[in-house]
Design a protein around this motif. Structure first.
Motif, mmCIF file in Angstrom:
data_model
loop_
_atom_site.group_PDB
_atom_site.id
_atom_site.type_symbol
_atom_site.label_atom_id
_atom_site.label_comp_id
_atom_site.label_asym_id
_atom_site.label_seq_id
_atom_site.Cartn_x
_atom_site.Cartn_y
_atom_site.Cartn_z
ATOM 1 N N HIS A 1 43.441 -48.757 87.699
ATOM 2 C CA HIS A 1 42.600 -47.630 86.959
ATOM 3 C C HIS A 1 41.069 -48.025 87.498
ATOM 4 O O HIS A 1 40.158 -46.831 87.139
ATOM 5 C CB HIS A 1 42.782 -47.768 85.639
ATOM 6 N N MET A 2 40.600 -49.024 87.752
ATOM 7 C CA MET A 2 39.044 -49.207 87.978
ATOM 8 C C MET A 2 38.905 -50.324 88.979
ATOM 9 O O MET A 2 39.815 -50.969 89.466
ATOM 10 C CB MET A 2 38.455 -49.601 86.738
ATOM 11 N N VAL A 3 37.595 -50.527 89.345
ATOM 12 C CA VAL A 3 37.584 -51.568 90.646
ATOM 13 C C VAL A 3 37.643 -52.926 89.815
ATOM 14 O O VAL A 3 37.149 -53.049 88.917
ATOM 15 C CB VAL A 3 35.936 -51.257 91.183
ATOM 16 N N LEU A 4 38.411 -53.789 90.772
ATOM 17 C CA LEU A 4 38.557 -55.088 90.068
ATOM 18 C C LEU A 4 37.319 -56.028 90.059
ATOM 19 O O LEU A 4 36.425 -55.848 90.648
ATOM 20 C CB LEU A 4 39.822 -55.781 90.823
ATOM 21 N N GLY A 5 37.267 -57.126 89.014
ATOM 22 C CA GLY A 5 36.084 -57.864 88.859
ATOM 23 C C GLY A 5 35.524 -58.576 90.129
ATOM 24 O O GLY A 5 34.274 -58.592 90.026
ATOM 25 N N LEU A 6 36.543 -59.120 90.907
ATOM 26 C CA LEU A 6 35.827 -59.734 91.927
ATOM 27 C C LEU A 6 35.096 -58.834 93.278
ATOM 28 O O LEU A 6 34.429 -59.220 94.015
ATOM 29 C CB LEU A 6 36.885 -60.399 92.849
ATOM 30 N N LEU A 7 35.191 -57.592 92.825
ATOM 31 C CA LEU A 7 34.552 -56.536 93.915
ATOM 32 C C LEU A 7 33.331 -55.706 93.014
ATOM 33 O O LEU A 7 32.767 -54.753 93.635
ATOM 34 C CB LEU A 7 35.474 -55.552 94.513
ATOM 35 N N GLN A 8 33.336 -55.888 91.843
ATOM 36 C CA GLN A 8 32.419 -55.176 91.140
ATOM 37 C C GLN A 8 30.899 -55.608 91.313
ATOM 38 O O GLN A 8 30.336 -56.557 91.460
ATOM 39 C CB GLN A 8 32.648 -55.250 89.600
ATOM 40 N N THR A 9 29.954 -54.394 91.267
ATOM 41 C CA THR A 9 28.508 -54.737 91.444
ATOM 42 C C THR A 9 27.958 -54.909 89.770
ATOM 43 O O THR A 9 28.772 -54.957 88.915
ATOM 44 C CB THR A 9 27.847 -53.477 91.918
ATOM 45 N N ARG A 10 26.839 -55.376 89.897
ATOM 46 C CA ARG A 10 26.118 -55.731 88.657
ATOM 47 C C ARG A 10 26.141 -54.665 87.602
ATOM 48 O O ARG A 10 26.530 -54.685 86.510
ATOM 49 C CB ARG A 10 24.848 -56.534 88.554
ATOM 50 N N ALA A 11 25.818 -53.506 88.062
ATOM 51 C CA ALA A 11 25.591 -52.335 87.282
ATOM 52 C C ALA A 11 26.767 -51.835 86.778
ATOM 53 O O ALA A 11 27.094 -51.349 85.440
ATOM 54 C CB ALA A 11 24.961 -51.127 87.926
ATOM 55 N N TYR A 12 28.003 -51.904 87.698
ATOM 56 C CA TYR A 12 29.306 -51.571 87.301
ATOM 57 C C TYR A 12 29.960 -52.398 86.367
ATOM 58 O O TYR A 12 30.598 -52.018 85.158
ATOM 59 C CB TYR A 12 30.330 -51.346 88.599
ATOM 60 N N ALA A 13 29.736 -53.750 86.527
ATOM 61 C CA ALA A 13 30.089 -54.782 85.414
ATOM 62 C C ALA A 13 29.742 -54.507 84.005
ATOM 63 O O ALA A 13 30.191 -54.719 83.143
ATOM 64 C CB ALA A 13 29.979 -56.047 86.046
ATOM 65 N N ARG A 14 28.200 -54.370 84.253
ATOM 66 C CA ARG A 14 27.525 -54.171 82.800
ATOM 67 C C ARG A 14 28.098 -52.816 81.939
ATOM 68 O O ARG A 14 28.360 -52.983 80.807
ATOM 69 C CB ARG A 14 26.185 -53.986 83.112
ATOM 70 N N ALA A 15 28.359 -51.785 82.832
ATOM 71 C CA ALA A 15 28.904 -50.551 82.046
ATOM 72 C C ALA A 15 30.403 -50.863 81.504
ATOM 73 O O ALA A 15 30.614 -50.379 80.578
ATOM 74 C CB ALA A 15 29.031 -49.427 83.193
ATOM 75 N N VAL A 16 31.108 -51.748 82.300
ATOM 76 C CA VAL A 16 32.414 -51.962 81.836
ATOM 77 C C VAL A 16 32.355 -52.960 80.502
ATOM 78 O O VAL A 16 33.230 -52.637 79.503
ATOM 79 C CB VAL A 16 33.291 -52.877 82.802
ATOM 80 N N PHE A 17 31.515 -54.041 80.587
ATOM 81 C CA PHE A 17 31.242 -54.825 79.503
ATOM 82 C C PHE A 17 30.720 -54.024 78.425
ATOM 83 O O PHE A 17 30.915 -54.589 77.061
ATOM 84 C CB PHE A 17 30.665 -56.106 79.779
ATOM 85 N N GLY A 18 29.940 -53.261 78.613
ATOM 86 C CA GLY A 18 29.076 -52.679 77.542
ATOM 87 C C GLY A 18 29.652 -51.280 76.498
ATOM 88 O O GLY A 18 29.284 -50.982 75.637
ATOM 89 N N VAL A 19 30.939 -51.229 76.948
ATOM 90 C CA VAL A 19 31.849 -50.339 75.929
ATOM 91 C C VAL A 19 32.277 -50.859 74.720
ATOM 92 O O VAL A 19 32.765 -51.759 74.618
ATOM 93 C CB VAL A 19 33.203 -49.801 76.828
#
Length: 282
Positions: A109-127
């Motif tokens: 369902h989403m890009v896996l952690g080893l390939l995430q950018t900083r902004a993408y990871a922040r958006a995932v964590f920020g939910v």
């Protein structure tokens, strides 16, 4: 609050890092402010790291190593510090990532952690939870350094096409994320395939999973549920998931076609949009 005169270097890797940073700094005869001036940060930040109240970044560690002549000690310690900040249930998985010679991941369902950018990871964590967002993001990005090792693992990643369309963090974040995926296009050790919607029913309908293969140890299968991870070396589970992964690779687009789809989605869905007069639309 942790005070520097009571900091226990045996309490955690972060405490040990702070203790060592202070020891190296004092041996060099520098105040926190003086060291901060040398490594382009505030003395307050140096103090927070020395008292284990702030996570050190790798660039900070590298600059301090040079400034204090530590021989790279803090940079080497940084990886252990970052790993110790992962949820307890995930720390074993990070160790598997670091030791594996081959990693095969399927994400539904989403890009896996080893390939995430900083902004993408922040958006995932920020939910629903934006506490310590910078530190949590930094910890995730630190895991990605296994791909930068002199001999990194061979990494196979299969993403559902849905991951390209689920707009996490907004259009700019998604465009950057897809561009990051394309940056691996000519890297033979990082191979990204997209499982298209047209594949229909597929071998990954039971959910995401990872396979970790090692030079001499048994293969490990890792699955995840809410707030917990489940690594196993059970031969039947490994055999089943290996077969499922083979079928997923067969159903997925080729590496070339996957890159073309990612590029097309990046440009058509997340590229600069224009109005009827040809002017960009915000």
């Amino acid at each position: 609050m942790t005070h520097i005169n009571t900091l226990d270097p045996g309490a955690s890797p972060l405490d040990y890092y702070g203790f060592e940073l202070r020891r190296y700094r004092e041996a060099a005869g520098l105040t926190q402010r003086q060291l901060g001036d040398i490594v382009y940060c505030t003395g307050s930040l140096v103090g927070q790291i020395e008292t284990a109240r702030k996570l050190p970044t790798l660039p900070f560690s590298e600059r301090v190593d040079i400034a204090l002549g530590t021989g790279g000690a803090l940079s080497r310690l940084h990886e252990l510090v970052m790993r110790s900040q992962l949820p307890a249930w995930f720390q074993q998985v990070a160790e598997l990532e670091a030791r594996a010679i081959e990693i095969c991941s399927f994400q539904d369902h989403m890009v896996l952690g080893l390939l995430q950018t900083r902004a993408y990871a922040r958006a995932v964590f920020g939910v629903l939870d934006d506490t310590d967002l910078d530190d949590r993001t930094e910890v995730r990005l630190a895991r990605q350094r296994i791909l930068e090792k002199p001999e990194p693992p061979v990494f196979w990643a299969i993403l559902s096409e849905a991951a390209l369309f689920l707009e996490i963090g907004g259009r700019e974040t998604m465009r950057e994320q897809l561009a990051h995926l394309l940056s691996f296009e000519n890297n033979p050790r990082v191979n990204i395939q997209v499982l298209p919607f047209s594949a229909g029913a597929h071998a990954g309908l039971t959910g995401s999973f990872d396979l970790y293969r090692f030079a001499s140890d048994p293969t490990i299968v890792y699955t995840e549920s809410y707030g917990s991870g489940h690594p196993t070396a059970n031969p039947d589970t490994v055999k089943d998931c290996s077969l499922r992964y083979d079928h997923l690779q067969a159903a997925a687009l080729s590496l070339k076609d996957s890159a073309e789809l990612i590029r097309r989605v990046m440009e058509e869905r997340y590229g600069e949009q224009h109005g009827s007069g040809g002017d960009p639309v915000a």
